[in-house]
Design a protein around this motif. Structure first.
Motif, mmCIF file in Angstrom:
data_model
loop_
_atom_site.group_PDB
_atom_site.id
_atom_site.type_symbol
_atom_site.label_atom_id
_atom_site.label_comp_id
_atom_site.label_asym_id
_atom_site.label_seq_id
_atom_site.Cartn_x
_atom_site.Cartn_y
_atom_site.Cartn_z
ATOM 1 N N PRO A 1 0.684 -1.252 0.092
ATOM 2 C CA PRO A 1 -0.029 -0.107 0.050
ATOM 3 C C PRO A 1 0.843 1.210 -0.005
ATOM 4 C CG PRO A 1 0.232 -0.831 2.162
ATOM 5 C CD PRO A 1 0.964 -1.915 1.405
ATOM 6 N N ASP A 2 1.842 1.403 -0.817
ATOM 7 C CA ASP A 2 2.850 2.526 -0.923
ATOM 8 C C ASP A 2 2.062 3.332 -2.103
ATOM 9 O OD1 ASP A 2 3.613 1.347 -3.367
ATOM 10 O OD2 ASP A 2 4.744 -0.042 -2.266
ATOM 11 N N PRO A 3 2.875 4.706 -2.465
ATOM 12 C CA PRO A 3 2.512 5.338 -3.295
ATOM 13 C C PRO A 3 2.265 4.810 -4.737
ATOM 14 C CG PRO A 3 3.905 6.537 -1.816
ATOM 15 C CD PRO A 3 3.890 5.168 -1.540
ATOM 16 N N ALA A 4 3.221 3.933 -5.139
ATOM 17 C CA ALA A 4 2.935 3.211 -6.395
ATOM 18 C C ALA A 4 1.855 2.479 -6.645
ATOM 19 C CB ALA A 4 4.249 2.416 -6.849
ATOM 20 N N GLY A 5 1.634 1.844 -5.182
ATOM 21 C CA GLY A 5 0.357 0.947 -5.010
ATOM 22 C C GLY A 5 -1.035 1.568 -5.621
ATOM 23 N N HIS A 6 -0.851 2.913 -4.885
ATOM 24 C CA HIS A 6 -2.284 3.813 -5.071
ATOM 25 C C HIS A 6 -2.178 4.450 -6.539
ATOM 26 C CE1 HIS A 6 -3.422 4.586 -0.795
ATOM 27 N NE2 HIS A 6 -2.157 4.137 -0.517
ATOM 28 N N ALA A 7 -0.950 4.694 -7.158
ATOM 29 C CA ALA A 7 -1.013 4.983 -8.533
ATOM 30 C C ALA A 7 -1.574 4.077 -9.542
ATOM 31 C CB ALA A 7 0.431 5.629 -8.748
ATOM 32 N N ALA A 8 -1.124 2.591 -9.208
ATOM 33 C CA ALA A 8 -1.388 1.542 -9.872
ATOM 34 C C ALA A 8 -2.919 1.316 -10.095
ATOM 35 C CB ALA A 8 -0.541 0.310 -9.504
ATOM 36 N N LEU A 9 -3.641 1.580 -8.756
ATOM 37 C CA LEU A 9 -5.067 1.322 -8.707
ATOM 38 C C LEU A 9 -5.657 2.374 -9.600
ATOM 39 C CD1 LEU A 9 -7.622 0.460 -7.371
ATOM 40 C CD2 LEU A 9 -7.058 2.228 -5.403
ATOM 41 N N ARG A 10 -5.319 3.758 -9.435
ATOM 42 C CA ARG A 10 -5.824 4.772 -10.175
ATOM 43 C C ARG A 10 -5.639 4.670 -11.800
ATOM 44 N NH1 ARG A 10 -3.136 7.902 -6.288
ATOM 45 N NH2 ARG A 10 -1.562 8.290 -7.674
ATOM 46 N N TRP A 11 -4.530 4.114 -12.112
ATOM 47 C CA TRP A 11 -4.350 3.623 -13.563
ATOM 48 C C TRP A 11 -5.195 2.574 -14.103
ATOM 49 C CZ3 TRP A 11 -2.947 -0.757 -16.441
ATOM 50 C CH2 TRP A 11 -2.356 -0.509 -17.382
ATOM 51 N N ALA A 12 -5.237 1.469 -13.216
ATOM 52 C CA ALA A 12 -6.095 0.409 -13.526
ATOM 53 C C ALA A 12 -7.521 0.983 -13.510
ATOM 54 C CB ALA A 12 -6.170 -0.651 -12.346
ATOM 55 N N GLN A 13 -8.043 1.803 -12.760
ATOM 56 C CA GLN A 13 -9.366 2.228 -12.808
ATOM 57 C C GLN A 13 -9.691 3.161 -13.957
ATOM 58 O OE1 GLN A 13 -9.404 4.353 -8.912
ATOM 59 N NE2 GLN A 13 -10.526 2.570 -8.225
ATOM 60 N N ASP A 14 -8.743 3.891 -14.464
ATOM 61 C CA ASP A 14 -8.831 4.706 -15.826
ATOM 62 C C ASP A 14 -8.815 3.695 -17.028
ATOM 63 O OD1 ASP A 14 -8.385 6.849 -14.397
ATOM 64 O OD2 ASP A 14 -6.193 7.215 -14.861
ATOM 65 N N TYR A 15 -8.250 2.563 -16.843
ATOM 66 C CA TYR A 15 -8.264 1.531 -18.193
ATOM 67 C C TYR A 15 -9.419 0.568 -17.736
ATOM 68 C CZ TYR A 15 -4.638 4.000 -20.249
ATOM 69 O OH TYR A 15 -3.884 5.155 -20.864
ATOM 70 N N ASP A 16 -10.242 0.737 -16.901
ATOM 71 C CA ASP A 16 -11.371 -0.430 -16.499
ATOM 72 C C ASP A 16 -10.812 -1.413 -16.374
ATOM 73 O OD1 ASP A 16 -13.760 -0.870 -15.839
ATOM 74 O OD2 ASP A 16 -14.486 -1.410 -17.908
ATOM 75 N N LEU A 17 -9.848 -1.752 -15.608
ATOM 76 C CA LEU A 17 -9.015 -3.122 -15.180
ATOM 77 C C LEU A 17 -9.595 -3.380 -13.767
ATOM 78 C CD1 LEU A 17 -5.600 -2.941 -16.904
ATOM 79 C CD2 LEU A 17 -7.774 -3.886 -17.727
ATOM 80 N N PRO A 18 -9.568 -4.604 -13.495
ATOM 81 C CA PRO A 18 -9.970 -5.148 -12.363
ATOM 82 C C PRO A 18 -8.622 -4.932 -11.329
ATOM 83 C CG PRO A 18 -9.977 -7.057 -13.268
ATOM 84 C CD PRO A 18 -9.786 -5.844 -14.404
ATOM 85 N N VAL A 19 -8.572 -5.013 -10.042
ATOM 86 C CA VAL A 19 -7.332 -4.783 -9.020
ATOM 87 C C VAL A 19 -7.790 -5.935 -8.040
ATOM 88 C CG1 VAL A 19 -6.349 -3.253 -7.897
ATOM 89 C CG2 VAL A 19 -7.110 -2.453 -9.894
ATOM 90 N N LEU A 20 -6.660 -6.668 -7.869
ATOM 91 C CA LEU A 20 -6.597 -7.311 -6.677
ATOM 92 C C LEU A 20 -5.459 -6.791 -5.449
ATOM 93 C CD1 LEU A 20 -7.392 -10.328 -5.059
ATOM 94 C CD2 LEU A 20 -5.559 -11.219 -6.319
ATOM 95 N N ALA A 21 -5.730 -7.031 -4.389
ATOM 96 C CA ALA A 21 -4.823 -6.481 -3.683
ATOM 97 C C ALA A 21 -4.407 -7.604 -2.582
ATOM 98 C CB ALA A 21 -5.211 -5.163 -2.726
ATOM 99 N N SER A 22 -3.169 -7.887 -2.570
ATOM 100 C CA SER A 22 -2.540 -8.837 -1.201
ATOM 101 C C SER A 22 -2.193 -8.482 0.001
ATOM 102 C CB SER A 22 -1.663 -9.956 -1.948
ATOM 103 O OG SER A 22 -0.456 -9.199 -2.321
ATOM 104 N N VAL A 23 -2.575 -8.909 1.170
ATOM 105 C CA VAL A 23 -2.163 -7.936 2.385
ATOM 106 C C VAL A 23 -0.997 -8.830 2.867
ATOM 107 C CG1 VAL A 23 -2.981 -7.671 4.548
ATOM 108 C CG2 VAL A 23 -4.425 -7.233 2.657
#
Length: 400
Positions: free
Chosen positions: A101-123
């Motif tokens: 959950p770092d800044p790159a992770g947050h940016a990756a989530l925004r990028w995926a949402q922009d391109y309508d891609l599903p996102v899985l997060a592992s804890v």
């Protein structure tokens, strides 16, 4: 959809530059996915001399040295630059996996949402608990809020244990959480790896009982509680010795806190299996793990386990059968739980053998297929949603 149809963009804060339990699990996952025909591209910080070669194609992301005292070996991904985004577009993933959950992770989530891609997060760890080990406990609520905001915007989570799933549900992190457990390599971790000559060379007589710590030597692993417990055992004159396997920035502090302790240093592969099996009782007071790979490895090595009754260990240790669970932070209670193993060989052997039997049920391939199945479910759900949207638009246009 098949596993071979997957194209996964995996984001990690530490994929291979410093070895830890989380990136060992991620590299095993990628190896399995590649073996099944999936396409995987990893986006994480790169350094000149990583601890081990990466599994799969690794693309460097912008990063800085972690701005926390005692954590200088770690890098903080600061986001996604244009080069990384262009690489993502060329790769054309059909799912994004965020493991930190770092800044790159947050940016990756925004990028995926922009391109309508599903996102899985592992804890992989209890990040919200870290500040308390650095005198910053007041930050925990804010960090928990940031984690909740990130995870609830993902499509689903995976976590390594039922106890961690329960914690995430209680924290309202998400309601779609699948268990992605951990496996153990039985060619490395086995009671058969015990070596009396190795013990003797490290100052352990054949009848000594070695209480083992295994892990990275950083304060959030509960080093202070481990040391306090050993002091308590010494006060009670319980016969034992201390065997520490691992290294890290807090080694100097730990050595001063445990005079007479045996520090075997960092081990990996066959050397790690030998060192661990050459101990007698495994003690894990950490509360930051979401699973506790080291706990499973100790069980596979035939050691009874005394651990914190917290996320991770509570899903592995069966109290009174494979070891004992103790309220976190209670050094006296830990000493009370460890003491019988130091004097009762039959108890130590019975609980060690029971732990080994339980560990035999953890197969890496079956465990990693759970993640692949979760990817497939999320991709198919997104494709179904797109198809439904297109059908609604078509119907609206036809009726207009």
């Amino acid at each position: 959809m098949q596993t071979s149809d997957l194209r996964i963009a995996l984001f990690s804060g530490n994929y291979n530059y410093t070895r830890d339990g989380a990136n060992q699990a991620l590299n095993r996952l990628v190896e399995y996915l590649l073996r099944q025909g999936s396409a995987v591209r990893i986006y994480a910080p790169k350094v000149a001399n990583p601890d081990f070669p990466p599994t799969g194609d690794l693309v460097g992301v912008p990063n800085v040295r972690m701005p926390v005292k005692g954590r200088g070996e770690y890098r903080l991904p600061t986001g996604l630059d244009r080069k990384v985004k262009q690489d993502l577009l060329r790769f054309e993933p059909n799912i994004v996996h965020i493991s930190s959950p770092d800044p790159a992770g947050h940016a990756a989530l925004r990028w995926a949402q922009d391109y309508d891609l599903p996102v899985l997060a592992s804890v992989h760890t209890r990040f919200e608990t870290y500040p308390r080990y650095y005198g910053l406990g007041f930050m925990e609520p804010a960090i928990e809020w940031i984690l909740r905001r990130l995870y609830n915007r993902c499509d689903a989570l995976v976590a390594p244990s039922q106890s961690m799933v329960d914690t995430l549900l209680e924290q309202d992190m998400h309601d779609d959480i699948t268990i992605w457990s951990r496996g153990v390599d039985r060619t490395i971790f086995s009671p058969a790896k015990r070596d009396l000559e190795w013990r003797r060379a490290h100052g352990l007589d054949d009848d000594d009982v070695a209480v083992v710590f295994l892990g990275r030597l950083v304060m959030e692993k509960g080093l202070d509680i481990f040391a306090d417990t050993i002091i308590e055992l010494r006060k009670r004159q319980v016969p034992h010795k201390v065997l520490v396997i691992g290294d890290g920035p807090a080694r100097g502090w730990f050595e001063q806190a445990l005079p007479g302790g045996i520090f075997a240093g960092f081990k990996t592969g066959a050397d790690l299996g030998l060192a661990l099996a050459s101990g007698d009782v495994f003690f894990n007071p950490s509360i930051t793990e979401t699973f506790g790979n080291v706990t499973l490895e100790a069980m596979a090595s035939g050691l009874p386990v005394v651990a914190a009754g917290a996320t991770g260990a509570s899903s592995l240790v069966d109290p009174g059968e494979t070891g004992q669970l103790v309220p976190p932070g209670d050094a006296a209670a830990y000493a009370e739980a460890i003491a019988p193993y130091c004097t009762d060989h039959a108890l130590r052997r019975a609980h060690g053998e029971a732990g080994e039997r339980k560990a035999s049920g953890y197969s890496w391939d079956a465990i990693n297929q759970v993640v692949a199945d979760t990817y497939i479910r999320l991709v198919e759900q997104r494709e179904a949603e797109r198809a439904a949207d297109e059908a609604r638009i078509k119907t609206a246009l036809e009726s207009a």
